[in-house]
Design an enzyme around this catalytic site. Structure first.
Site, PDB file in Angstrom:
ATOM      1  N   CYS A 130      30.232  64.919  32.521  1.00  0.00           N
ATOM      2  CA  CYS A 130      29.119  64.034  32.870  1.00  0.00           C
ATOM      3  C   CYS A 130      27.845  64.385  32.100  1.00  0.00           C
ATOM      4  CB  CYS A 130      28.865  64.073  34.370  1.00  0.00           C
ATOM      5  SG  CYS A 130      28.799  65.730  35.078  1.00  0.00           S
ATOM      6  N   HIS A 243      21.876  63.113  36.998  1.00  0.00           N
ATOM      7  CA  HIS A 243      21.639  64.299  36.176  1.00  0.00           C
ATOM      8  C   HIS A 243      20.442  64.042  35.251  1.00  0.00           C
ATOM      9  CE1 HIS A 243      25.202  65.984  37.699  1.00  0.00           C
ATOM     10  NE2 HIS A 243      25.999  65.923  36.652  1.00  0.00           N
TER      11      HIS A 243
END
Length: 340
Positions: A130, A243
């Site tokens: 990710c 994130h």
């Protein structure tokens, strides 16, 4: 004519998000099967306006199915991906198992879609980590213009990157702070995550880096350019979803911050929000549920000859996992299978 699609791990965070995104993007689905482990058989999941019941992945016949999106972790993938691939079903795997296999393409569709033709060697395509996925979307258009020499990245990674247990631990520990009679010791994370940051994601390696940091290095080289030098520090922060990354880039030639901003504005999958004023940037909470990778704080780095800094934010359950997997499926359909 559409595709026969399998989603394996349909009851998890990423599996559910895959189903949401397949429906949102109106992926041409003729038939869909949702699979889970035996303990989750019969669990209901949503696909658009439909409700589907999960079937047992054990013994499922992948023959005749076009693609299987896997979100079941490396151990289960090791068992079931070869079975699906052998049956002629192309596996798009979200685990780390095949990312570093030379015979398996590692794809971010905005960056290296041409590499997808390599799927035929094993009938498997890997989805990147990710934290890597969102960064390379930003790096590639800049690399095409000015050749990147070195990247220094510090990540601020949400607890959902560690699955439902990570999110629950942050929630439970946060509540416990305000109720002194409760105590929620760390289980999923190495230290308390509530009101804290932890510079440790995945296991430690011999050189002192963590495996999450190693993944970012190796995957960036495989996806963008093996000549790029990358050093990473990966940090878990008390955020549920999204994130963030602080990225310092050194180029072979000078790239002006205004030109970089224009390049990124035109690049696929990127939204530039970069006003030099209070709130003129994107934070994780604002990116949740969005397809884009957001870039802010673009500025020259005066400490090196050809340097830029930028801030990169994305929904890790989407671009970092489920969205990228669906985009790979779209790319495979458009470039190779051509049914939809």
């Amino acid at each position: 004519m559409g595709y026969k699609i399998v989603v394996a791990g349909a009851t998890g965070n990423v599996g559910r998000e895959m189903l949401n995104i397949l429906a949102e993007r109106q992926f041409p689905v003729d038939e869909i099967a949702v699979l889970a482990s035996r303990r989750s058989i019969g669990t209901e999941v949503s696909f658009g306006d439909k409700t589907l019941k999960t079937k047992d992945i054990e013994g499922f016949d992948f023959t005749g199915w076009d693609m299987a999106l896997f979100a079941i972790g490396s151990e289960a993938t090791k068992k079931y991906a070869p079975i699906a691939a052998k049956a002629g079903c192309v596996v798009i795997d979200n685990s780390s198992l095949y990312r570093y296999d030379a015979d398996v393409p590692l794809i971010v569709p905005e960056v290296n879609p041409e590499a997808i033709t390599g799927y035929s060697k094993k009938n498997i395509i890997a989805n990147p980590n990710c934290s890597t996925a969102q960064m390379v979307v930003a790096l590639k258009p800049l690399h095409d213009r000015a050749k990147i020499k070195r990247v220094v990245v510090s990540t601020y990674q949400a607890t959902s990157g560690a699955g439902k247990e990570g999110v629950d631990e942050l929630w439970d520990q946060t509540k416990a702070i305000y109720n002194p009679t409760d105590e929620v010791p760390p289980k999923k994370f190495q230290k308390q995550i509530a009101f804290n940051v932890i510079p440790h994601i995945d296991v430690f390696m011999e050189d002192g880096s963590t495996k999450e940091e190693w993944k970012m290095v190796v995957e960036t080289k495989k996806i963008v350019d093996p000549k790029i030098k990358v050093t990473a520090t990966c940090v878990r922060v008390p955020v549920f979803v999204g994130h963030a990354e602080s990225v310092n880039i050194e180029f072979e030639e000078f790239l002006d911050e205004d030109e970089a901003r224009d390049i990124l504005r035109e690049a696929p999958g990127i939204m530039v929000v970069d006003k030099r004023e209070d709130g003129g940037y994107v934070t994780p909470i604002e990116c949740v549920g969005d397809f884009a990778t957001f870039i802010s704080r673009i500025r020259q780095d005066s400490t090196i000859e050809n340097g830029l800094n930028l801030w990169c934010v994305s929904d890790n359950l989407r671009k970092g996992a489920a969205l990228n997997a669906v985009q790979i499926a779209e790319t495979l359909g458009n470039r190779v299978l051509q049914k939809g």
